[in-house]
Design an enzyme around this catalytic site. Sequence first.
Site, PDB file in Angstrom:
ATOM      1  CG  ASN A   1      -1.361   1.259   1.559  1.00  0.00           C
ATOM      2  OD1 ASN A   1      -1.446   2.266   0.379  1.00  0.00           O
ATOM      3  ND2 ASN A   1      -1.972   1.381   2.383  1.00  0.00           N
TER       4      ASN A   1
ATOM      5  CE  LYS B   1       0.100   3.308   4.595  1.00  0.00           C
ATOM      6  NZ  LYS B   1       0.071   3.867   5.891  1.00  0.00           N
TER       7      LYS B   1
ATOM      8  CG  HIS C   1      -5.514   2.189   5.316  1.00  0.00           C
ATOM      9  ND1 HIS C   1      -5.019   3.637   5.101  1.00  0.00           N
ATOM     10  CD2 HIS C   1      -4.735   1.694   4.889  1.00  0.00           C
ATOM     11  CE1 HIS C   1      -4.111   3.212   6.656  1.00  0.00           C
ATOM     12  NE2 HIS C   1      -3.384   1.978   5.543  1.00  0.00           N
TER      13      HIS C   1
ATOM     14  N   GLY D   1       2.440   2.993  10.845  1.00  0.00           N
ATOM     15  CA  GLY D   1       3.328   3.118   9.971  1.00  0.00           C
ATOM     16  C   GLY D   1       3.978   4.227  11.260  1.00  0.00           C
TER      17      GLY D   1
ATOM     18  CB  SER E   1       4.910  -1.617  11.800  1.00  0.00           C
ATOM     19  OG  SER E   1       4.832   0.103  11.972  1.00  0.00           O
TER      20      SER E   1
HETATM   21  P1  PGA Z   1       3.042   0.156   7.632  1.00  0.00           P
HETATM   22  O1  PGA Z   1       1.605   0.694   6.565  1.00  0.00           O
HETATM   23  O2  PGA Z   1       3.013  -0.851   6.567  1.00  0.00           O
HETATM   24  O3  PGA Z   1       4.250   1.907   7.008  1.00  0.00           O
HETATM   25  O4  PGA Z   1       2.398   0.065   9.283  1.00  0.00           O
HETATM   26  C1  PGA Z   1       0.573  -0.292   6.554  1.00  0.00           C
HETATM   27  C2  PGA Z   1      -0.583   0.424   6.283  1.00  0.00           C
HETATM   28  O5  PGA Z   1      -1.537   1.123   6.754  1.00  0.00           O
HETATM   29  O6  PGA Z   1      -1.344  -0.498   5.075  1.00  0.00           O
END
Ligand code: PGA
Length: 255
Positions: A13, A15, A98, A176, A216
């Site tokens: 993802n 973003k 999301h 995140g 994460s």
């Molecule tokens: P992240 O995001 O791996 O950076 O924690 C996961 C997500 O939001 O799908």
Amino acid sequence: MNKQLRKAIIAGNWKMNKTPAEAKVLLEQVAPLVKDADCQVIACVPFVDLQTALEATKGTNVKIGAENCHWEESGAYTGEISAKMLTSMGVEYVVLGHSERRQYFGETDETVNKRTKAAIAAGLKPIVCVGELLWERECNITEEVIARQIKLDLFGVTAEELKNVVIAYEPVWAIGTGKTATADQAEEVCGFIRATLAKLYSQADADAVTIQYGGSMNDGNADELLSKENVDGGLIGGASLVAEKFAAIVKAASK
Ligand code: PGA
């Protein structure tokens, strides 16, 4: 993972990251690294990167997804993109609900449900995200929150349609933040999601649904998370932006 019962899926993802030119570079790095994957590999990218991403992954085993879609086919919805617009390009997957959409853009279970049904009707495979806030976990209502989201987000989705739905369990406190749920925490909630689906549909229907963990997940913790029976893959944010890290997670899911 239980590959006998369901497909393992690792989805990036991205973003709000990567211009089309940068997307091309990243996907050209990723594709050769994951070509022998024994799982489905997906990159969910910003709308403006979709065309480039589809071209860059043509003839590879990497599928492309979008990060949202609207529930109407067309109309006066400035700034929105319909499911049909996405399928017309060859996009196969779409991330819906999301937590960043819920948190920053006012999305509710009602709009997630409308988007999910529209995506399915257009032939897109939705990756529906659910997850509790830290406060909700601390108050011991994780299961209530998750059950509510599953029931509302999938309201009106038939057992037949469920076959094309992927669920992503993303505890909001782990997104995140570098703070991953432990493998046991992930398994507990992914198992609970499956049990909830079994009540709403049937055990066989629930057993066939891919349930990803997200929050994460990285090359260091993927092995352990994916070793759990009910964790069928990952929705990867930060680590999906680095080809080697993403490929390492795909490798963990290919075991
Ligand atoms: P992240 O995001 O791996 O950076 O924690 C996961 C997500 O939001 O799908």
